[in-house]
Design a protein around this motif. Sequence first.
Motif, PDB file in Angstrom:
ATOM      1  N   GLY A  29       0.862  -0.993   0.092  1.00 58.96           N
ATOM      2  CA  GLY A  29      -0.012  -0.008  -0.150  1.00 58.96           C
ATOM      3  C   GLY A  29       0.815   1.203  -0.198  1.00 58.96           C
ATOM      4  O   GLY A  29       1.901   1.313   0.714  1.00 58.96           O
ATOM      5  N   ILE A  30       0.583   2.174  -1.040  1.00 53.19           N
ATOM      6  CA  ILE A  30       1.180   3.653  -0.777  1.00 53.19           C
ATOM      7  C   ILE A  30       0.446   4.664  -0.937  1.00 53.19           C
ATOM      8  O   ILE A  30      -0.757   4.632  -1.579  1.00 53.19           O
ATOM      9  CB  ILE A  30       2.053   3.430  -2.000  1.00 53.19           C
ATOM     10  CG1 ILE A  30       3.026   2.239  -2.260  1.00 53.19           C
ATOM     11  CG2 ILE A  30       2.827   4.974  -2.606  1.00 53.19           C
ATOM     12  CD1 ILE A  30       3.767   2.160  -3.708  1.00 53.19           C
ATOM     13  N   THR A  31       0.628   5.486  -0.164  1.00 53.09           N
ATOM     14  CA  THR A  31      -0.033   6.828  -0.007  1.00 53.09           C
ATOM     15  C   THR A  31       0.574   7.870  -0.616  1.00 53.09           C
ATOM     16  O   THR A  31       1.998   8.040  -0.540  1.00 53.09           O
ATOM     17  CB  THR A  31      -0.429   7.404   1.514  1.00 53.09           C
ATOM     18  OG1 THR A  31      -1.056   6.248   2.191  1.00 53.09           O
ATOM     19  CG2 THR A  31      -1.082   8.921   1.566  1.00 53.09           C
ATOM     20  N   ILE A  32       0.124   8.772  -1.756  1.00 49.55           N
ATOM     21  CA  ILE A  32       0.643   9.230  -2.710  1.00 49.55           C
ATOM     22  C   ILE A  32       0.181  10.964  -2.283  1.00 49.55           C
ATOM     23  O   ILE A  32      -0.956  11.082  -2.314  1.00 49.55           O
ATOM     24  CB  ILE A  32       0.461   8.996  -4.124  1.00 49.55           C
ATOM     25  CG1 ILE A  32       0.655   7.709  -4.476  1.00 49.55           C
ATOM     26  CG2 ILE A  32       1.104   9.986  -4.987  1.00 49.55           C
ATOM     27  CD1 ILE A  32       0.236   7.074  -5.816  1.00 49.55           C
ATOM     28  N   LEU A  33       1.238  11.590  -2.131  1.00 49.78           N
ATOM     29  CA  LEU A  33       0.887  13.271  -1.957  1.00 49.78           C
ATOM     30  C   LEU A  33       1.686  14.085  -2.883  1.00 49.78           C
ATOM     31  O   LEU A  33       2.575  13.602  -3.387  1.00 49.78           O
ATOM     32  CB  LEU A  33       1.331  13.641  -0.369  1.00 49.78           C
ATOM     33  CG  LEU A  33       0.883  12.843   0.754  1.00 49.78           C
ATOM     34  CD1 LEU A  33       1.593  13.181   1.849  1.00 49.78           C
ATOM     35  CD2 LEU A  33      -0.673  12.923   0.956  1.00 49.78           C
ATOM     36  N   SER A  56       6.209  14.019  -6.144  1.00 45.32           N
ATOM     37  CA  SER A  56       5.223  13.238  -5.588  1.00 45.32           C
ATOM     38  C   SER A  56       6.088  12.710  -4.097  1.00 45.32           C
ATOM     39  O   SER A  56       7.226  12.592  -4.145  1.00 45.32           O
ATOM     40  CB  SER A  56       5.056  12.155  -6.602  1.00 45.32           C
ATOM     41  OG  SER A  56       4.533  12.409  -7.508  1.00 45.32           O
ATOM     42  N   LEU A  58       5.760   9.578  -1.614  1.00 44.66           N
ATOM     43  CA  LEU A  58       5.159   8.381  -1.432  1.00 44.66           C
ATOM     44  C   LEU A  58       5.304   7.974  -0.066  1.00 44.66           C
ATOM     45  O   LEU A  58       6.546   8.047   0.463  1.00 44.66           O
ATOM     46  CB  LEU A  58       5.901   7.230  -2.443  1.00 44.66           C
ATOM     47  CG  LEU A  58       5.909   7.821  -4.129  1.00 44.66           C
ATOM     48  CD1 LEU A  58       6.574   6.715  -4.642  1.00 44.66           C
ATOM     49  CD2 LEU A  58       4.350   8.103  -4.420  1.00 44.66           C
TER      50      LEU A  58
END
Length: 116
Positions: A29-33, A56, A58
């Motif tokens: 799982g990766i959250t991308i901002l 980005s 991550l």
Amino acid sequence: MKFSAIVVIAPDDLEEDAIAKAKEAGATGITILSGRGIGVENRKTFFGMTFEGSQSVLLMVVAKHLSLPILKKMQSLLLDEGKSRGIAFTVPIDHLTGLDMGQVMKFEQHLREQND
């Protein structure tokens, strides 16, 4: 089980490659901002307007044993002939809540596969 947080900050054009490499190394799982930053070099200007390349960010929470393989994949992506195109680092996690049990099961399955 011990966990680590991995933070990767890279130019937007490397986002998809970074995600693919992280998953290849075991991230589930990766959250991308979205972000922007100031580096060593001066900001570029074009007719008086400042251009800032977008980045980005991550964020991943992974089993501790996966953090080094993921970091090595990021190193191969972010270093280009000795020039840095981004940064990646890990942070140990002492306490954690909210982790999906499906994620924990994937971590455990990955551990079993590595030990076989």
